[in-house]
Design a protein around this motif. Structure first.
Motif, mmCIF file in Angstrom:
data_model
loop_
_atom_site.group_PDB
_atom_site.id
_atom_site.type_symbol
_atom_site.label_atom_id
_atom_site.label_comp_id
_atom_site.label_asym_id
_atom_site.label_seq_id
_atom_site.Cartn_x
_atom_site.Cartn_y
_atom_site.Cartn_z
ATOM 1 N N ASP A 122 -1.863 0.951 0.700
ATOM 2 C CA ASP A 122 -2.544 1.534 -0.456
ATOM 3 C C ASP A 122 -3.615 2.508 0.004
ATOM 4 O OD1 ASP A 122 -1.067 0.098 -2.272
ATOM 5 O OD2 ASP A 122 -2.460 -1.581 -2.311
ATOM 6 N N ASP A 124 2.621 5.921 5.478
ATOM 7 C CA ASP A 124 2.236 4.954 4.470
ATOM 8 C C ASP A 124 3.218 3.796 4.345
ATOM 9 O OD1 ASP A 124 0.084 6.493 3.950
ATOM 10 O OD2 ASP A 124 0.876 7.420 2.145
ATOM 11 N N VAL A 125 4.424 3.944 4.876
ATOM 12 C CA VAL A 125 5.463 2.925 4.750
ATOM 13 C C VAL A 125 6.050 2.625 6.125
ATOM 14 C CG1 VAL A 125 7.697 2.337 3.727
ATOM 15 C CG2 VAL A 125 6.039 3.664 2.406
ATOM 16 N N LYS A 184 0.677 -3.753 0.954
ATOM 17 C CA LYS A 184 1.664 -4.571 0.256
ATOM 18 C C LYS A 184 2.795 -4.914 1.216
ATOM 19 C CE LYS A 184 4.952 -4.556 -3.582
ATOM 20 N NZ LYS A 184 5.552 -3.760 -4.681
ATOM 21 N N SER A 242 -5.207 5.912 3.696
ATOM 22 C CA SER A 242 -4.399 4.694 3.737
ATOM 23 C C SER A 242 -4.736 3.873 4.972
ATOM 24 C CB SER A 242 -2.902 5.045 3.759
ATOM 25 O OG SER A 242 -2.541 5.775 2.613
ATOM 26 N N GLU A 270 3.703 -1.290 2.783
ATOM 27 C CA GLU A 270 3.289 -0.094 2.041
ATOM 28 C C GLU A 270 1.772 -0.095 1.919
ATOM 29 O OE1 GLU A 270 4.026 2.154 -2.256
ATOM 30 O OE2 GLU A 270 5.173 0.364 -1.735
ATOM 31 N N GLU A 303 8.958 -4.802 4.507
ATOM 32 C CA GLU A 303 8.534 -3.434 4.208
ATOM 33 C C GLU A 303 7.039 -3.435 3.924
ATOM 34 O OE1 GLU A 303 9.049 -0.497 0.526
ATOM 35 O OE2 GLU A 303 10.907 -0.700 1.689
#
Length: 210
Positions: A67, A23-24, A104, A74, A65, A63
């Motif tokens: 959702d 997710d990141v 994001k 995701s 991220e 970075e």
């Protein structure tokens, strides 16, 4: 039985760690900017933080991220990368993603103070510190916070469709106008650079850093 429970817990913990990693994602890049005079950055959703760096390099840390949608899934960011495009003396940057509206993006940009910048953001926040160049910010929804030496600017123009604008501690002739939910602020000084910031919904604040 207890041993099996511990093993199950360990498997779940490892699965959770993998999910967080999926997710990141963090992207980093350094660009030699000595042949460029202007930087353009396009971001759909997220944050942009611009700071001054010594020398001629632009340093980027992004970075990402993702959702989750209504199914709890995701967006895939595993193949995301920073797209760098040259247009004469202009350097254009963005992140290549299939579905960028659901991701994001938090950008930290360190760049030469004298390089002009144009920041285009759909939803989020923009912060700019200590640049001495032309600055243009176009934000759909969110807040803009800029700290500069206002004596270096011939004009500073701020407009908010719904929200507030202000110039604090500026050097020059200052005007502010509020009509219903709209706001505009303008400062005319003796410098050479130009600063313009527009937001559809949100607030814009420029502060003199001297």
């Amino acid at each position: 039985m207890r041993k099996l429970t511990l093993i199950s817990a360990l498997v779940l913990a490892l699965s959770a760690t993998t999910a967080v990693a999926d997710d990141v994602k963090v992207l980093e890049k350094t660009i030699d900017a000595k042949s460029f005079t202007r930087l353009v950055l396009d971001v759909p959703v997220g944050e942009i933080d611009v700071k001054v760096a010594e020398g001629t390099e632009i340093s980027l840390v992004v970075e990402l991220e993702a959702d989750k949608n209504w199914l709890g899934r995701s967006s895939d960011i595993s193949d995301a990368s920073i797209n760098v495009r040259e247009d004469g003396s202009t350097l254009k940057l963005k992140v290549d993603l299939e579905d960028d509206d659901d991701v994001k993006q938090s950008w930290t940009v360190k760049m030469p103070a004298e390089m002009a910048v144009a920041l285009n953001l759909g939803v989020g926040s923009v912060e700019v510190d200590d640049l001495t160049s032309d600055i243009n910010v176009d934000l759909g929804v969110g807040d803009v916070d800029i700290k500069v030496d206002t004596s270096l600017y011939a004009s500073i123009e701020l407009d908010a469709g719904v929200g507030d604008t202000s110039i604090k501690g500026g050097k020059g002739r200052y005007q502010q106008e509020r009509v219903l939910v709209t706001s505009s602020s303008e400062l005319n000084g003796s410098g050479k650079a130009e600063l313009e910031a527009n937001v559809g919904v949100g607030d814009i604040e420029v502060r003199d850093n001297q």
